[in-house]
Design a protein around this motif. Structure first.
Motif, PDB file in Angstrom:
ATOM      1  N   UNK A  42       8.801  11.303  17.246  1.00 19.38           N
ATOM      2  CA  UNK A  42       8.225  10.419  16.243  1.00 19.38           C
ATOM      3  C   UNK A  42       9.305  10.130  15.203  1.00 19.38           C
ATOM      4  N   UNK A  43       9.290   8.919  14.666  1.00 23.23           N
ATOM      5  CA  UNK A  43      10.284   8.559  13.649  1.00 23.23           C
ATOM      6  C   UNK A  43       9.586   7.984  12.427  1.00 23.23           C
ATOM      7  N   UNK A  44       9.876   8.562  11.269  1.00 24.37           N
ATOM      8  CA  UNK A  44       9.302   8.022  10.029  1.00 24.37           C
ATOM      9  C   UNK A  44      10.386   7.637   9.029  1.00 24.37           C
ATOM     10  N   UNK A  45      11.672   7.639   9.481  1.00 25.03           N
ATOM     11  CA  UNK A  45      12.729   7.260   8.534  1.00 25.03           C
ATOM     12  C   UNK A  45      13.458   6.004   8.993  1.00 25.03           C
ATOM     13  N   UNK A  46      12.743   5.185   9.791  1.00 23.26           N
ATOM     14  CA  UNK A  46      13.270   3.877  10.187  1.00 23.26           C
ATOM     15  C   UNK A  46      14.570   3.938  10.970  1.00 23.26           C
ATOM     16  N   UNK A  47      14.637   4.869  11.901  1.00 22.44           N
ATOM     17  CA  UNK A  47      15.773   4.888  12.823  1.00 22.44           C
ATOM     18  C   UNK A  47      15.549   3.795  13.861  1.00 22.44           C
ATOM     19  N   UNK A  48      16.612   3.388  14.554  1.00 21.57           N
ATOM     20  CA  UNK A  48      16.484   2.309  15.528  1.00 21.57           C
ATOM     21  C   UNK A  48      17.141   2.680  16.843  1.00 21.57           C
ATOM     22  N   UNK A  49      16.864   1.856  17.857  1.00 24.47           N
ATOM     23  CA  UNK A  49      17.466   2.102  19.166  1.00 24.47           C
ATOM     24  C   UNK A  49      18.988   2.083  19.030  1.00 24.47           C
ATOM     25  N   UNK A  50      19.630   3.049  19.634  1.00 20.90           N
ATOM     26  CA  UNK A  50      21.075   3.159  19.571  1.00 20.90           C
ATOM     27  C   UNK A  50      21.549   4.194  18.562  1.00 20.90           C
ATOM     28  N   UNK A  51      20.712   4.498  17.584  1.00 23.13           N
ATOM     29  CA  UNK A  51      21.109   5.488  16.573  1.00 23.13           C
ATOM     30  C   UNK A  51      21.214   6.892  17.181  1.00 23.13           C
ATOM     31  N   UNK A  52      22.203   7.616  16.669  1.00 25.90           N
ATOM     32  CA  UNK A  52      22.267   9.050  16.985  1.00 25.90           C
ATOM     33  C   UNK A  52      21.501   9.779  15.884  1.00 25.90           C
ATOM     34  N   UNK A  53      20.623  10.655  16.286  1.00 24.42           N
ATOM     35  CA  UNK A  53      19.752  11.297  15.299  1.00 24.42           C
ATOM     36  C   UNK A  53      19.709  12.811  15.482  1.00 24.42           C
ATOM     37  N   UNK A  54      19.224  13.471  14.425  1.00 25.40           N
ATOM     38  CA  UNK A  54      18.935  14.904  14.500  1.00 25.40           C
ATOM     39  C   UNK A  54      17.440  15.044  14.752  1.00 25.40           C
ATOM     40  N   UNK A  55      17.077  15.754  15.821  1.00 25.35           N
ATOM     41  CA  UNK A  55      15.666  15.929  16.175  1.00 25.35           C
ATOM     42  C   UNK A  55      15.266  17.390  15.958  1.00 25.35           C
ATOM     43  N   UNK A  56      14.197  17.583  15.228  1.00 24.71           N
ATOM     44  CA  UNK A  56      13.644  18.923  15.030  1.00 24.71           C
ATOM     45  C   UNK A  56      12.379  19.036  15.865  1.00 24.71           C
ATOM     46  N   UNK A  57      12.126  20.221  16.404  1.00 25.05           N
ATOM     47  CA  UNK A  57      10.998  20.385  17.321  1.00 25.05           C
ATOM     48  C   UNK A  57      10.068  21.522  16.893  1.00 25.05           C
ATOM     49  N   UNK A  58       8.935  21.577  17.545  1.00 27.06           N
ATOM     50  CA  UNK A  58       7.984  22.665  17.322  1.00 27.06           C
ATOM     51  C   UNK A  58       7.239  22.513  16.009  1.00 27.06           C
ATOM     52  N   UNK A  59       6.800  23.624  15.447  1.00 25.16           N
ATOM     53  CA  UNK A  59       6.032  23.573  14.202  1.00 25.16           C
ATOM     54  C   UNK A  59       6.869  22.992  13.071  1.00 25.16           C
ATOM     55  N   UNK A  60       8.195  23.145  13.138  1.00 25.25           N
ATOM     56  CA  UNK A  60       9.061  22.593  12.086  1.00 25.25           C
ATOM     57  C   UNK A  60       8.969  21.075  12.047  1.00 25.25           C
ATOM     58  N   UNK A  61       8.752  20.444  13.196  1.00 25.40           N
ATOM     59  CA  UNK A  61       8.649  18.989  13.238  1.00 25.40           C
ATOM     60  C   UNK A  61       7.494  18.505  12.370  1.00 25.40           C
ATOM     61  N   UNK A  62       6.407  19.264  12.375  1.00 23.10           N
ATOM     62  CA  UNK A  62       5.240  18.847  11.574  1.00 23.10           C
ATOM     63  C   UNK A  62       5.535  18.854  10.079  1.00 23.10           C
ATOM     64  N   UNK A  63       6.577  19.580   9.662  1.00 26.24           N
ATOM     65  CA  UNK A  63       6.932  19.610   8.236  1.00 26.24           C
ATOM     66  C   UNK A  63       7.464  18.269   7.732  1.00 26.24           C
ATOM     67  N   UNK A  64       7.760  17.341   8.651  1.00 29.46           N
ATOM     68  CA  UNK A  64       8.203  15.996   8.263  1.00 29.46           C
ATOM     69  C   UNK A  64       6.995  15.101   7.983  1.00 29.46           C
ATOM     70  N   UNK A  65       5.814  15.536   8.402  1.00 26.95           N
ATOM     71  CA  UNK A  65       4.652  14.647   8.368  1.00 26.95           C
ATOM     72  C   UNK A  65       3.801  14.956   7.140  1.00 26.95           C
ATOM     73  N   UNK A  66       2.929  14.038   6.806  1.00 24.79           N
ATOM     74  CA  UNK A  66       2.124  14.224   5.606  1.00 24.79           C
ATOM     75  C   UNK A  66       1.135  15.369   5.731  1.00 24.79           C
ATOM     76  N   UNK A  67       0.776  15.705   6.964  1.00 18.58           N
ATOM     77  CA  UNK A  67      -0.262  16.703   7.181  1.00 18.58           C
ATOM     78  C   UNK A  67       0.181  17.651   8.279  1.00 18.58           C
ATOM     79  N   UNK A  68      -0.323  18.874   8.252  1.00 17.57           N
ATOM     80  CA  UNK A  68      -0.002  19.836   9.309  1.00 17.57           C
ATOM     81  C   UNK A  68      -0.926  19.663  10.513  1.00 17.57           C
ATOM     82  N   UNK A  69      -1.816  18.688  10.448  1.00 22.64           N
ATOM     83  CA  UNK A  69      -2.819  18.539  11.504  1.00 22.64           C
ATOM     84  C   UNK A  69      -2.462  17.509  12.575  1.00 22.64           C
TER      85      UNK A  69
END
Lengths: 87, 87, 87, 87, 87
Positions: A42-69
Protein backbone atom coordinates in the motif's frame (compact mmCIF):
# COMPACT_ATOMS: atom_id res chain seq x y z
CA UNK A 1 12.63 -3.31 5.54
CA UNK A 2 13.47 -4.13 1.95
CA UNK A 3 14.43 -2.02 -1.05
CA UNK A 4 11.98 -2.51 -3.90
CA UNK A 5 10.94 -0.94 -7.18
CA UNK A 6 7.30 -0.16 -7.86
CA UNK A 7 6.43 -1.83 -11.15
CA UNK A 8 2.66 -1.66 -11.59
CA UNK A 9 -0.72 -0.84 -10.09
CA UNK A 10 -3.03 -3.47 -8.64
CA UNK A 11 -6.77 -2.90 -8.92
CA UNK A 12 -9.22 -4.75 -6.72
CA UNK A 13 -12.78 -3.47 -6.79
CA UNK A 14 -14.07 -6.20 -4.48
CA UNK A 15 -12.19 -5.82 -1.24
CA UNK A 16 -12.59 -5.23 2.48
CA UNK A 17 -14.45 -1.98 3.16
CA UNK A 18 -11.66 -0.75 5.42
CA UNK A 19 -9.34 -0.76 2.39
CA UNK A 20 -11.31 1.83 0.44
CA UNK A 21 -9.11 4.75 -0.52
CA UNK A 22 -5.84 2.86 -0.31
CA UNK A 23 -3.67 2.56 -3.42
CA UNK A 24 -2.10 -0.87 -4.01
CA UNK A 25 1.00 -1.37 -6.10
CA UNK A 26 3.14 -4.26 -7.21
CA UNK A 27 6.71 -4.00 -5.91
CA UNK A 28 9.76 -6.05 -6.83
CA UNK A 29 12.68 -6.43 -4.45
CA UNK A 30 15.99 -5.08 -5.78
CA UNK A 31 19.45 -6.29 -4.84
CA UNK A 32 20.74 -9.33 -2.99
CA UNK A 33 19.44 -12.86 -3.12
CA UNK A 34 15.77 -11.88 -2.90
CA UNK A 35 16.06 -9.84 -6.12
CA UNK A 36 12.92 -10.33 -8.18
CA UNK A 37 10.64 -11.31 -5.32
CA UNK A 38 7.30 -9.53 -5.64
CA UNK A 39 4.91 -8.20 -3.07
CA UNK A 40 1.84 -6.02 -3.07
CA UNK A 41 2.24 -2.85 -1.03
CA UNK A 42 0.00 0.00 0.00
CA UNK A 43 1.25 3.51 -0.72
CA UNK A 44 0.12 6.66 1.06
CA UNK A 45 3.04 8.97 0.23
CA UNK A 46 2.36 9.34 -3.49
CA UNK A 47 5.08 7.08 -4.83
CA UNK A 48 4.84 6.20 -8.52
CA UNK A 49 5.71 3.40 -10.90
CA UNK A 50 9.46 3.23 -11.35
CA UNK A 51 10.30 4.63 -7.93
CA UNK A 52 12.65 2.75 -5.66
CA UNK A 53 11.08 2.59 -2.23
CA UNK A 54 11.59 1.33 1.30
CA UNK A 55 8.91 -1.22 2.20
CA UNK A 56 8.07 -2.12 5.79
CA UNK A 57 6.13 -5.29 6.52
CA UNK A 58 4.12 -7.00 9.23
CA UNK A 59 2.60 -5.17 12.18
CA UNK A 60 5.07 -2.31 11.63
CA UNK A 61 3.41 -1.59 8.27
CA UNK A 62 0.17 -0.77 10.06
CA UNK A 63 2.00 2.01 11.93
CA UNK A 64 1.90 4.02 8.66
CA UNK A 65 -1.89 3.91 8.59
CA UNK A 66 -4.43 5.97 10.47
CA UNK A 67 -5.77 2.96 12.31
CA UNK A 68 -4.40 -0.34 13.60
CA UNK A 69 -7.48 -2.11 12.25
CA UNK A 70 -6.54 -2.15 8.56
CA UNK A 71 -5.62 -5.61 7.21
CA UNK A 72 -2.52 -4.40 5.38
CA UNK A 73 0.90 -6.02 5.95
CA UNK A 74 3.24 -4.08 3.62
CA UNK A 75 3.54 -0.32 3.14
CA UNK A 76 5.85 2.12 1.39
CA UNK A 77 7.50 4.13 4.18
CA UNK A 78 9.94 6.14 2.06
CA UNK A 79 11.07 6.90 -1.49
CA UNK A 80 14.78 6.33 -1.99
CA UNK A 81 16.49 9.46 -3.32
CA UNK A 82 17.11 9.30 -7.06
CA UNK A 83 20.77 10.14 -6.57
CA UNK A 84 21.26 7.55 -3.84
CA UNK A 85 23.48 4.96 -5.46
CA UNK A 86 23.77 2.02 -3.17
CA UNK A 87 25.82 -1.03 -3.98
CA UNK B 1 0.69 -8.74 0.74
CA UNK B 2 1.15 -11.20 -2.08
CA UNK B 3 -0.74 -11.86 -5.30
CA UNK B 4 -2.03 -15.43 -5.42
CA UNK B 5 -4.47 -17.61 -7.32
CA UNK B 6 -7.03 -19.68 -5.44
CA UNK B 7 -6.63 -23.25 -6.67
CA UNK B 8 -8.68 -25.50 -4.41
CA UNK B 9 -10.75 -25.87 -1.25
CA UNK B 10 -9.36 -27.27 1.98
CA UNK B 11 -11.72 -29.22 4.23
CA UNK B 12 -10.92 -29.82 7.88
CA UNK B 13 -13.76 -31.18 9.97
CA UNK B 14 -11.61 -31.46 13.10
CA UNK B 15 -10.44 -27.99 13.90
CA UNK B 16 -10.44 -25.30 16.57
CA UNK B 17 -14.00 -24.32 17.51
CA UNK B 18 -13.29 -20.66 16.81
CA UNK B 19 -12.72 -21.58 13.16
CA UNK B 20 -16.24 -22.85 12.55
CA UNK B 21 -17.85 -21.00 9.66
CA UNK B 22 -14.61 -19.97 7.99
CA UNK B 23 -13.86 -21.15 4.46
CA UNK B 24 -10.28 -22.29 3.83
CA UNK B 25 -8.73 -22.34 0.40
CA UNK B 26 -5.42 -23.30 -1.13
CA UNK B 27 -3.67 -20.36 -2.77
CA UNK B 28 -0.61 -20.30 -5.00
CA UNK B 29 1.57 -17.23 -5.31
CA UNK B 30 1.77 -15.79 -8.83
CA UNK B 31 4.65 -13.80 -10.27
CA UNK B 32 8.22 -13.20 -9.20
CA UNK B 33 10.59 -15.58 -7.49
CA UNK B 34 8.01 -16.96 -5.06
CA UNK B 35 5.81 -18.16 -7.94
CA UNK B 36 4.33 -21.55 -7.05
CA UNK B 37 4.59 -21.17 -3.28
CA UNK B 38 1.40 -22.36 -1.63
CA UNK B 39 -0.43 -21.21 1.43
CA UNK B 40 -3.79 -21.86 3.02
CA UNK B 41 -5.94 -18.75 3.35
CA UNK B 42 -9.28 -17.92 4.89
CA UNK B 43 -11.81 -16.17 2.67
CA UNK B 44 -14.73 -14.08 3.88
CA UNK B 45 -15.42 -12.06 0.74
CA UNK B 46 -16.75 -14.90 -1.42
CA UNK B 47 -13.76 -15.43 -3.66
CA UNK B 48 -13.77 -18.58 -5.76
CA UNK B 49 -11.40 -21.07 -7.30
CA UNK B 50 -9.51 -19.46 -10.17
CA UNK B 51 -9.69 -15.94 -8.76
CA UNK B 52 -6.51 -13.91 -8.38
CA UNK B 53 -6.51 -12.40 -4.92
CA UNK B 54 -4.54 -10.19 -2.58
CA UNK B 55 -3.50 -12.14 0.53
CA UNK B 56 -2.49 -10.45 3.76
CA UNK B 57 -0.57 -12.42 6.37
CA UNK B 58 0.40 -12.34 10.02
CA UNK B 59 -1.35 -10.21 12.63
CA UNK B 60 -2.70 -7.98 9.83
CA UNK B 61 -4.73 -10.92 8.52
CA UNK B 62 -6.68 -11.03 11.77
CA UNK B 63 -7.82 -7.45 11.09
CA UNK B 64 -10.19 -8.90 8.45
CA UNK B 65 -11.97 -11.03 11.05
CA UNK B 66 -14.60 -10.11 13.59
CA UNK B 67 -12.33 -10.89 16.50
CA UNK B 68 -8.62 -10.75 17.24
CA UNK B 69 -8.85 -14.17 18.88
CA UNK B 70 -9.05 -16.31 15.74
CA UNK B 71 -5.87 -18.36 15.05
CA UNK B 72 -5.75 -17.44 11.35
CA UNK B 73 -2.60 -15.96 9.79
CA UNK B 74 -3.54 -15.46 6.11
CA UNK B 75 -6.70 -13.95 4.65
CA UNK B 76 -7.99 -12.84 1.26
CA UNK B 77 -8.40 -9.06 1.52
CA UNK B 78 -9.32 -8.34 -2.10
CA UNK B 79 -10.08 -9.92 -5.46
CA UNK B 80 -7.88 -8.55 -8.25
CA UNK B 81 -9.99 -7.16 -11.10
CA UNK B 82 -10.23 -9.55 -14.04
CA UNK B 83 -9.08 -6.87 -16.44
CA UNK B 84 -6.12 -5.85 -14.30
CA UNK B 85 -3.13 -6.99 -16.28
CA UNK B 86 -0.04 -6.53 -14.20
CA UNK B 87 3.39 -7.42 -15.40
CA UNK C 1 17.96 -12.25 14.83
CA UNK C 2 20.42 -12.44 11.96
CA UNK C 3 24.09 -11.55 11.61
CA UNK C 4 24.61 -8.98 8.87
CA UNK C 5 27.24 -6.57 7.57
CA UNK C 6 26.36 -2.93 6.99
CA UNK C 7 27.32 -2.15 3.43
CA UNK C 8 25.89 1.26 2.56
CA UNK C 9 23.65 4.17 3.55
CA UNK C 10 20.12 4.58 2.25
CA UNK C 11 18.82 8.11 1.76
CA UNK C 12 15.12 8.83 1.51
CA UNK C 13 14.12 12.48 1.71
CA UNK C 14 10.43 11.75 1.10
CA UNK C 15 9.31 9.53 3.91
CA UNK C 16 6.85 9.22 6.78
CA UNK C 17 7.22 12.11 9.23
CA UNK C 18 7.66 9.73 12.13
CA UNK C 19 10.87 8.49 10.49
CA UNK C 20 12.66 11.83 10.65
CA UNK C 21 15.95 11.52 12.48
CA UNK C 22 16.39 7.81 11.88
CA UNK C 23 19.43 6.58 9.95
CA UNK C 24 18.76 3.84 7.41
CA UNK C 25 21.44 1.47 6.20
CA UNK C 26 21.69 -1.41 3.77
CA UNK C 27 22.65 -4.66 5.50
CA UNK C 28 23.69 -7.98 3.98
CA UNK C 29 23.25 -11.24 5.83
CA UNK C 30 26.49 -13.14 6.51
CA UNK C 31 26.85 -16.87 6.91
CA UNK C 32 24.58 -19.81 6.25
CA UNK C 33 22.14 -20.29 3.43
CA UNK C 34 20.74 -16.75 3.60
CA UNK C 35 24.21 -15.26 2.90
CA UNK C 36 23.85 -12.31 0.56
CA UNK C 37 20.24 -11.49 1.40
CA UNK C 38 19.79 -7.75 1.83
CA UNK C 39 17.57 -5.74 4.10
CA UNK C 40 17.26 -2.12 5.09
CA UNK C 41 17.74 -1.52 8.80
CA UNK C 42 17.47 1.45 11.12
CA UNK C 43 20.46 2.15 13.35
CA UNK C 44 20.36 4.11 16.60
CA UNK C 45 23.57 2.86 18.22
CA UNK C 46 26.02 4.53 15.82
CA UNK C 47 27.06 1.53 13.80
CA UNK C 48 29.03 2.23 10.64
CA UNK C 49 29.60 0.79 7.18
CA UNK C 50 31.64 -2.40 7.44
CA UNK C 51 30.41 -3.30 10.91
CA UNK C 52 28.98 -6.74 11.56
CA UNK C 53 25.77 -6.31 13.47
CA UNK C 54 22.90 -8.20 15.06
CA UNK C 55 19.60 -7.30 13.37
CA UNK C 56 16.24 -7.85 15.03
CA UNK C 57 13.09 -7.83 12.90
CA UNK C 58 9.33 -7.56 13.17
CA UNK C 59 7.52 -6.16 16.19
CA UNK C 60 10.63 -6.83 18.29
CA UNK C 61 12.55 -4.25 16.23
CA UNK C 62 10.18 -1.54 17.43
CA UNK C 63 11.25 -2.30 21.01
CA UNK C 64 14.55 -0.51 20.20
CA UNK C 65 12.70 2.72 19.39
CA UNK C 66 11.28 5.35 21.68
CA UNK C 67 7.73 4.67 20.52
CA UNK C 68 5.74 1.69 19.31
CA UNK C 69 4.23 3.86 16.56
CA UNK C 70 7.23 3.94 14.21
CA UNK C 71 6.74 1.91 10.99
CA UNK C 72 10.17 0.26 11.18
CA UNK C 73 10.55 -3.54 11.04
CA UNK C 74 14.34 -4.08 11.26
CA UNK C 75 16.83 -2.50 13.66
CA UNK C 76 20.47 -2.93 14.64
CA UNK C 77 20.41 -4.12 18.25
CA UNK C 78 24.14 -4.76 18.71
CA UNK C 79 27.54 -4.51 17.04
CA UNK C 80 29.40 -7.83 16.97
CA UNK C 81 32.84 -7.54 18.60
CA UNK C 82 35.63 -7.24 16.05
CA UNK C 83 37.51 -10.10 17.67
CA UNK C 84 34.46 -12.36 17.75
CA UNK C 85 35.26 -15.04 15.22
CA UNK C 86 32.24 -17.20 14.75
CA UNK C 87 32.16 -20.12 12.40
CA UNK D 1 -1.33 -20.99 7.06
CA UNK D 2 0.49 -23.89 5.44
CA UNK D 3 -0.45 -27.49 4.74
CA UNK D 4 1.95 -29.90 6.42
CA UNK D 5 2.27 -33.54 7.35
CA UNK D 6 3.16 -34.52 10.93
CA UNK D 7 6.18 -36.80 10.69
CA UNK D 8 7.54 -37.32 14.20
CA UNK D 9 7.42 -36.35 17.86
CA UNK D 10 9.89 -33.93 19.43
CA UNK D 11 10.84 -34.47 23.06
CA UNK D 12 12.41 -31.71 25.11
CA UNK D 13 12.59 -32.38 28.85
CA UNK D 14 14.46 -29.13 29.57
CA UNK D 15 12.18 -26.33 28.44
CA UNK D 16 10.36 -23.23 29.60
CA UNK D 17 7.96 -24.02 32.46
CA UNK D 18 5.07 -22.46 30.58
CA UNK D 19 5.45 -25.18 27.92
CA UNK D 20 4.70 -28.07 30.26
CA UNK D 21 1.83 -30.15 28.97
CA UNK D 22 2.20 -29.12 25.34
CA UNK D 23 2.94 -31.79 22.73
CA UNK D 24 5.52 -30.85 20.10
CA UNK D 25 5.68 -32.49 16.70
CA UNK D 26 7.84 -32.24 13.62
CA UNK D 27 5.86 -31.12 10.58
CA UNK D 28 6.89 -31.06 6.93
CA UNK D 29 5.26 -28.72 4.46
CA UNK D 30 3.48 -30.46 1.57
CA UNK D 31 2.93 -29.04 -1.91
CA UNK D 32 4.32 -26.08 -3.77
CA UNK D 33 7.83 -24.69 -3.67
CA UNK D 34 8.19 -24.96 0.11
CA UNK D 35 7.63 -28.75 -0.03
CA UNK D 36 9.97 -30.45 2.43
CA UNK D 37 10.46 -27.45 4.71
CA UNK D 38 10.25 -28.52 8.33
CA UNK D 39 8.93 -26.79 11.38
CA UNK D 40 8.14 -27.76 14.95
CA UNK D 41 4.51 -27.25 15.89
CA UNK D 42 2.46 -27.58 19.05
CA UNK D 43 -0.67 -29.70 18.86
CA UNK D 44 -3.65 -29.46 21.18
CA UNK D 45 -6.29 -31.15 19.03
CA UNK D 46 -4.90 -34.70 19.20
CA UNK D 47 -3.40 -34.91 15.72
CA UNK D 48 -1.11 -37.85 15.09
CA UNK D 49 1.92 -38.81 13.02
CA UNK D 50 0.91 -39.10 9.37
CA UNK D 51 -1.93 -36.60 9.59
CA UNK D 52 -2.07 -33.72 7.15
CA UNK D 53 -2.72 -30.57 9.12
CA UNK D 54 -3.23 -26.83 8.79
CA UNK D 55 -0.48 -24.95 10.65
CA UNK D 56 -0.86 -21.34 11.74
CA UNK D 57 2.24 -19.36 12.66
CA UNK D 58 3.31 -16.19 14.45
CA UNK D 59 1.12 -14.31 16.91
CA UNK D 60 -1.94 -16.00 15.39
CA UNK D 61 -0.66 -19.36 16.63
CA UNK D 62 -0.92 -18.15 20.22
CA UNK D 63 -4.66 -17.61 19.68
CA UNK D 64 -5.05 -21.41 19.88
CA UNK D 65 -3.60 -21.48 23.40
CA UNK D 66 -5.20 -20.68 26.70
CA UNK D 67 -2.89 -17.73 27.30
CA UNK D 68 -1.07 -15.15 25.19
CA UNK D 69 2.05 -15.66 27.31
CA UNK D 70 3.20 -18.98 25.85
CA UNK D 71 6.36 -18.72 23.67
CA UNK D 72 4.95 -20.85 20.86
CA UNK D 73 4.91 -19.61 17.25
CA UNK D 74 3.37 -22.51 15.29
CA UNK D 75 0.27 -24.55 16.12
CA UNK D 76 -1.94 -27.15 14.45
CA UNK D 77 -5.31 -25.47 13.97
CA UNK D 78 -7.05 -28.22 11.99
CA UNK D 79 -6.67 -31.72 10.60
CA UNK D 80 -7.29 -31.91 6.86
CA UNK D 81 -10.03 -34.43 6.03
CA UNK D 82 -8.61 -37.73 4.79
CA UNK D 83 -10.83 -37.62 1.72
CA UNK D 84 -9.85 -34.03 0.88
CA UNK D 85 -7.79 -34.36 -2.26
CA UNK D 86 -6.33 -31.03 -3.09
CA UNK D 87 -4.10 -30.44 -6.06
CA UNK E 1 9.33 -23.15 15.77
CA UNK E 2 12.41 -24.66 14.13
CA UNK E 3 14.91 -27.31 15.19
CA UNK E 4 18.44 -25.92 15.25
CA UNK E 5 21.89 -26.73 16.56
CA UNK E 6 23.81 -24.16 18.59
CA UNK E 7 27.17 -23.75 16.91
CA UNK E 8 28.91 -20.75 18.48
CA UNK E 9 28.70 -17.77 20.81
CA UNK E 10 28.11 -14.23 19.57
CA UNK E 11 29.71 -11.40 21.51
CA UNK E 12 28.48 -7.83 21.16
CA UNK E 13 29.80 -5.40 23.72
CA UNK E 14 28.07 -2.42 22.13
CA UNK E 15 24.37 -3.15 22.25
CA UNK E 16 21.04 -1.89 23.54
CA UNK E 17 21.07 -1.50 27.34
CA UNK E 18 18.00 -3.68 27.67
CA UNK E 19 20.03 -6.58 26.26
CA UNK E 20 22.58 -6.63 29.08
CA UNK E 21 22.71 -10.04 30.70
CA UNK E 22 21.38 -11.95 27.72
CA UNK E 23 23.52 -14.63 26.10
CA UNK E 24 23.49 -14.69 22.30
CA UNK E 25 24.35 -17.76 20.27
CA UNK E 26 24.60 -18.70 16.62
CA UNK E 27 22.13 -21.42 15.67
CA UNK E 28 21.91 -23.44 12.48
CA UNK E 29 18.68 -25.00 11.34
CA UNK E 30 18.77 -28.82 11.05
CA UNK E 31 16.66 -30.94 8.73
CA UNK E 32 14.45 -30.17 5.79
CA UNK E 33 14.96 -27.61 3.07
CA UNK E 34 16.06 -24.84 5.44
CA UNK E 35 19.01 -26.95 6.68
CA UNK E 36 22.04 -24.72 7.12
CA UNK E 37 20.13 -21.45 7.60
CA UNK E 38 21.63 -19.48 10.46
CA UNK E 39 20.05 -17.22 13.03
CA UNK E 40 21.15 -15.54 16.23
CA UNK E 41 19.15 -16.60 19.25
CA UNK E 42 19.00 -15.59 22.90
CA UNK E 43 19.29 -18.36 25.45
CA UNK E 44 18.07 -18.20 29.03
CA UNK E 45 17.83 -21.91 29.83
CA UNK E 46 21.56 -22.67 29.84
CA UNK E 47 21.84 -24.42 26.51
CA UNK E 48 25.36 -25.00 25.22
CA UNK E 49 27.25 -25.29 21.96
CA UNK E 50 26.35 -28.55 20.24
CA UNK E 51 22.88 -28.77 21.74
CA UNK E 52 19.88 -29.26 19.47
CA UNK E 53 17.24 -26.80 20.48
CA UNK E 54 13.74 -25.59 19.70
CA UNK E 55 13.80 -21.95 18.59
CA UNK E 56 10.72 -19.74 18.70
CA UNK E 57 10.68 -16.51 16.71
CA UNK E 58 8.82 -13.23 16.38
CA UNK E 59 6.61 -11.79 19.10
CA UNK E 60 6.29 -15.28 20.61
CA UNK E 61 10.03 -15.24 21.40
CA UNK E 62 9.52 -12.28 23.73
CA UNK E 63 7.13 -14.42 25.81
CA UNK E 64 10.25 -16.22 27.14
CA UNK E 65 11.66 -12.96 28.54
CA UNK E 66 10.81 -11.12 31.70
CA UNK E 67 9.51 -8.11 29.77
CA UNK E 68 7.79 -7.46 26.46
CA UNK E 69 10.13 -4.52 25.87
CA UNK E 70 13.25 -6.46 24.89
CA UNK E 71 14.16 -6.18 21.15
CA UNK E 72 14.80 -9.91 20.76
CA UNK E 73 13.04 -11.93 18.03
CA UNK E 74 14.42 -15.47 18.47
CA UNK E 75 14.83 -17.46 21.68
CA UNK E 76 15.68 -21.02 22.71
CA UNK E 77 12.52 -22.40 24.32
CA UNK E 78 13.66 -26.00 24.85
CA UNK E 79 16.59 -28.39 24.51
CA UNK E 80 15.76 -31.47 22.45
CA UNK E 81 16.46 -34.68 24.40
CA UNK E 82 19.74 -36.31 23.40
CA UNK E 83 18.00 -39.61 22.81
CA UNK E 84 15.25 -38.06 20.69
CA UNK E 85 15.95 -39.34 17.22
CA UNK E 86 13.64 -37.64 14.82
CA UNK E 87 13.67 -38.32 11.13
Amino acid sequence: MVAARLIDNIWATRKAESLNGYKFMLAEIIGGTREGERLIVADIISAGIGDRVIVSTGSSARRMLGSDDIPIDAVVIGIIDEDCQFI
